[in-house]
Design a protein around this motif. Structure first.
Motif, mmCIF file in Angstrom:
data_model
loop_
_atom_site.group_PDB
_atom_site.id
_atom_site.type_symbol
_atom_site.label_atom_id
_atom_site.label_comp_id
_atom_site.label_asym_id
_atom_site.label_seq_id
_atom_site.Cartn_x
_atom_site.Cartn_y
_atom_site.Cartn_z
ATOM 1 N N THR A 101 -2.631 0.385 -10.264
ATOM 2 C CA THR A 101 -1.756 -0.880 -10.960
ATOM 3 C C THR A 101 -0.707 -0.275 -11.650
ATOM 4 O O THR A 101 -0.747 0.695 -12.395
ATOM 5 N N THR A 151 0.744 -1.148 0.228
ATOM 6 C CA THR A 151 0.037 0.084 0.040
ATOM 7 C C THR A 151 0.928 1.374 0.083
ATOM 8 O O THR A 151 2.141 1.234 0.401
ATOM 9 N N LEU A 193 -7.079 1.571 -5.722
ATOM 10 C CA LEU A 193 -6.095 0.778 -6.172
ATOM 11 C C LEU A 193 -5.265 1.336 -7.120
ATOM 12 O O LEU A 193 -5.903 2.167 -8.189
ATOM 13 N N GLU A 238 -12.103 2.207 -6.295
ATOM 14 C CA GLU A 238 -11.833 0.758 -5.855
ATOM 15 C C GLU A 238 -10.283 1.002 -5.027
ATOM 16 O O GLU A 238 -9.887 -0.175 -4.440
#
Length: 195
Positions: free
Chosen positions: A188, A139, A186, A184
Motif C-alpha cells: 500500500t 504489480t 500487497l 496478502e
C-alpha cells in the motif's frame, strides 16, 4: 567434480533463488570465485549447499561438460568484490575452472531472517500495489537501486495506461510506502493514479 550418482540423488529446492555466478577458479585445490548478485551476500554464507545450473550461453573456449547439480561448501568468505569458497567436491583447479559461468542458487529458506520493515527484493517482486484509496497501480516488476534507496518498478494493471513505457517508479521509502503485507501479497502506497 561430484560423481554422477550424487547428482542423480540431488533434490532441487522448490524455493531456489539465483544469488551469484562462478567467474573463476581460486587457488590450486578446487576453490571457486563467485560474483554475488547482492551487495550483502549473506545468502551465500548462510548455506553450505550451493545448487548449480550451467551458463545460459556457451562460453568461448569452455567445454560444456557435465555440471554438478550441487556443491558442498566447506568455507566461504569475501575477498574484494567476490566470494571465494572452498568446495569439498572439487579436486583441483582444473575442476573448478570447468565451472566458470555456472549460476549459483540457494534455497530461499536458508536466507538470513530479516528485521521488521526489511525485505528481500525477491519477496517484493510480483506483489500487487494499491494506493490509499484502494486503486490498483499494478504489480512490482522489479526494483532499482539508486544508492540512496530502492525504487519499485510497478507494471501497470491491465486497465491502466500511465506512460509510454507503462511503468511507474515509486521510491521504496516510508514517505511513500504505507505498508507491505507479504501474506496478502500487497503493498500500500501514498501515490496517485496520475503520478
Amino acid at each position: 567434480m561430484a560423481a554422477a550418482s550424487q547428482d542423480d540423488a540431488v533434490v532441487w529446492p522448490e524455493d531456489a533463488i539465483e544469488v551469484g555466478r562462478i567467474v573463476d577458479a581460486w587457488g590450486l585445490q578446487g576453490g571457486i570465485k563467485v560474483v554475488p548478485f547482492s551487495s550483502d551476500p549473506q545468502a551465500l554464507f548462510s548455506s553450505r549447499r550451493w545448487f548449480l545450473r550451467p551458463p545460459e550461453a556457451k562460453l568461448p573456449g569452455r567445454d560444456t561438460g557435465v555440471v554438478p547439480s550441487l556443491l558442498h561448501i566447506t568455507q566461504a568468505r569475501t575477498q574484494g568484490d567476490v566470494i571465494v569458497a572452498n568446495v569439498r567436491d572439487l579436486a583441483d583447479r582444473t575442476a573448478a575452472e570447468a565451472l566458470r559461468g555456472c549460476r549459483v542458487f540457494v534455497p530461499r529458506a536458508s536466507f538470513p531472517s530479516t528485521q521488521p520493515d526489511e525485505y528481500y527484493w525477491h519477496d517484493l517482486i510480483g506483489l500487487a500495489v494499491v494506493n490509499r484509496e484502494g486503486e490498483a497501480l499494478g504489480t512490482v516488476a522489479g526494483l532499482l537501486d539508486t544508492g540512496a534507496h530502492s525504487v519499485l518498478r510497478v507494471a501497470p494493471a491491465a486497465s491502466d495506461a500511465v506512460s509510454d513505457d507503462g511503468e511507474r517508479l515509486i521510491p521504496f521509502v516510508a514517505a511513500y510506502v504505507d505498508g507491505v503485507d507479504l501474506t496478502e501479497r500487497l503493498i500500500t502506497v501514498d501515490w496517485g493514479l496520475d503520478y
